[in-house]
Scaffold this motif. Structure first.
Motif, short mmCIF file in Angstrom:
data_model
loop_
_atom_site.label_atom_id
_atom_site.label_comp_id
_atom_site.label_asym_id
_atom_site.label_seq_id
_atom_site.Cartn_x
_atom_site.Cartn_y
_atom_site.Cartn_z
N GLY A 21 -6.81 15.08 0.66
CA GLY A 21 -5.38 15.17 0.41
C GLY A 21 -4.89 13.94 -0.32
N HIS A 22 -3.92 14.13 -1.23
CA HIS A 22 -3.32 13.02 -1.95
C HIS A 22 -1.96 13.44 -2.49
CE1 HIS A 22 -5.35 15.31 -5.14
NE2 HIS A 22 -4.47 14.78 -5.98
N ILE A 23 -1.20 12.46 -2.96
CA ILE A 23 0.11 12.71 -3.55
C ILE A 23 0.12 12.15 -4.97
CG2 ILE A 23 2.59 12.24 -3.41
CD1 ILE A 23 2.26 12.07 -0.36
N VAL A 24 0.52 12.97 -5.92
CA VAL A 24 0.63 12.54 -7.32
C VAL A 24 2.04 12.03 -7.54
CG1 VAL A 24 0.42 13.23 -9.74
CG2 VAL A 24 -1.06 14.30 -8.00
N ASN B 30 -1.47 11.42 -18.50
CA ASN B 30 -2.51 10.40 -18.63
C ASN B 30 -3.89 11.04 -18.55
OD1 ASN B 30 -0.22 8.85 -18.14
ND2 ASN B 30 -1.04 7.86 -16.33
N ARG B 31 -4.84 10.56 -19.32
CA ARG B 31 -6.23 10.98 -19.18
C ARG B 31 -6.93 10.14 -18.11
NH1 ARG B 31 -8.97 13.82 -23.35
NH2 ARG B 31 -10.56 13.78 -21.75
N MET B 32 -6.42 8.95 -17.86
CA MET B 32 -6.95 8.08 -16.82
C MET B 32 -5.74 7.60 -16.02
SD MET B 32 -9.41 4.68 -16.90
CE MET B 32 -8.89 4.22 -18.51
N HIS B 33 -5.92 7.42 -14.72
CA HIS B 33 -4.81 6.99 -13.89
C HIS B 33 -5.32 6.09 -12.76
CE1 HIS B 33 -6.20 10.61 -11.75
NE2 HIS B 33 -5.89 9.92 -10.67
N LEU B 34 -4.39 5.43 -12.10
CA LEU B 34 -4.72 4.61 -10.95
C LEU B 34 -4.64 5.45 -9.69
CD1 LEU B 34 -2.61 1.40 -11.67
CD2 LEU B 34 -4.98 1.85 -12.28
N ASP B 35 -5.57 5.24 -8.77
CA ASP B 35 -5.48 5.77 -7.42
C ASP B 35 -5.12 4.59 -6.53
OD1 ASP B 35 -6.18 8.36 -8.07
OD2 ASP B 35 -8.23 8.21 -7.35
N VAL B 36 -3.94 4.62 -5.94
CA VAL B 36 -3.50 3.57 -5.04
C VAL B 36 -3.97 3.96 -3.64
CG1 VAL B 36 -1.52 2.31 -4.11
CG2 VAL B 36 -1.54 3.02 -6.52
N ARG B 37 -4.88 3.20 -3.08
CA ARG B 37 -5.50 3.51 -1.80
C ARG B 37 -4.53 3.17 -0.67
NH1 ARG B 37 -10.89 4.70 -2.27
NH2 ARG B 37 -10.25 6.07 -0.60
N ALA B 38 -3.64 4.09 -0.35
CA ALA B 38 -2.57 3.87 0.62
C ALA B 38 -2.92 4.31 2.03
CB ALA B 38 -1.30 4.58 0.15
N ALA B 39 -4.03 5.00 2.22
CA ALA B 39 -4.40 5.49 3.55
C ALA B 39 -5.91 5.42 3.78
CB ALA B 39 -3.89 6.92 3.73
N PRO B 40 -6.53 4.25 3.50
CA PRO B 40 -7.99 4.18 3.66
C PRO B 40 -8.41 4.41 5.11
CG PRO B 40 -7.07 1.99 3.35
CD PRO B 40 -5.96 2.97 3.14
N GLU C 299 -3.47 14.90 9.31
CA GLU C 299 -2.03 14.66 9.32
C GLU C 299 -1.68 13.18 9.34
OE1 GLU C 299 0.47 16.72 8.66
OE2 GLU C 299 -1.19 18.09 8.24
N GLU C 300 -2.51 12.37 10.01
CA GLU C 300 -2.26 10.92 10.03
C GLU C 300 -2.33 10.36 8.60
OE1 GLU C 300 -3.79 6.94 12.41
OE2 GLU C 300 -5.18 8.63 12.20
N ARG C 301 -3.30 10.81 7.85
CA ARG C 301 -3.44 10.37 6.45
C ARG C 301 -2.25 10.80 5.62
NH1 ARG C 301 -7.01 9.15 2.41
NH2 ARG C 301 -6.73 10.22 0.43
N MET C 302 -1.88 12.08 5.73
CA MET C 302 -0.78 12.59 4.93
C MET C 302 0.54 11.93 5.31
SD MET C 302 -2.45 14.29 2.78
CE MET C 302 -1.10 14.92 1.79
#
Length: 147
Positions: free
Chosen positions: A132-135, A84-94, A99-102
């Motif tokens: 940090g993020h997960i694809v 994808n050239r554009m994608h959604l970022d799902v804000r799962a850890a605002p 480590e708490e975020r991950m």
């Protein structure tokens, strides 16, 4: 004077009903209600004379609070072929960091994998700007990030 505009996110796919069901779970959205006077989409499509083979051509989901964009899924004949050239970022850890975020992102990745998503990569935090993020990829291979 500039006018702001609402945004709809359109996603090409092979199975709009199945993909909208995945994203309802991923985003906490709901299926768009059928037109007034109908108890279900099946009833509405039947009344409109839409042949059964054509009833899964599109689907739309909405934020039940009315804040987020409408997401529209449309059936297309071709398969997804490239990133994808554009994608959604799902804000799962605002608001979370380190480590708490991950850990929160990992928990959401596991939940979505149980719904048919696939983990593609984990990017570790790199302060001060990368948290940090997960694809991930949805069941049809469309990339998105858990952020």
């Amino acid at each position: 004077m500039t006018t702001t505009r609402a945004v709809q996110i359109a996603i090409d796919c092979a199975d709009p009903a199945a993909l909208s069901a995945f994203w309802i779970e991923a985003l906490g959205y709901k299926l768009q209600d059928p037109p007034p006077g109908f108890g279900s989409w099946e009833e509405a499509l039947e009344a409109m004379g839409v042949p059964p083979a054509e009833r899964n051509r599109a689907s739309a989901i909405l934020d039940p609070q009315g804040n987020g964009p409408r997401v529209f899924f449309q059936r297309v004949p071709e398969d997804k072929r490239v990133k994808n050239r554009m994608h959604l970022d799902v804000r799962a850890a605002p608001g979370l960091q380190g480590e708490e975020r991950m850990a929160a992102l990992e928990a959401e990745a596991d939940r979505l994998a149980g719904l048919g998503a696939k983990r593609l990569a984990r990017h570790e935090p790199r302060p001060p700007l990368a948290f940090g993020h997960i694809v991930m990829a949805d069941p049809e291979g469309n990339e998105f990030c858990l952020d």
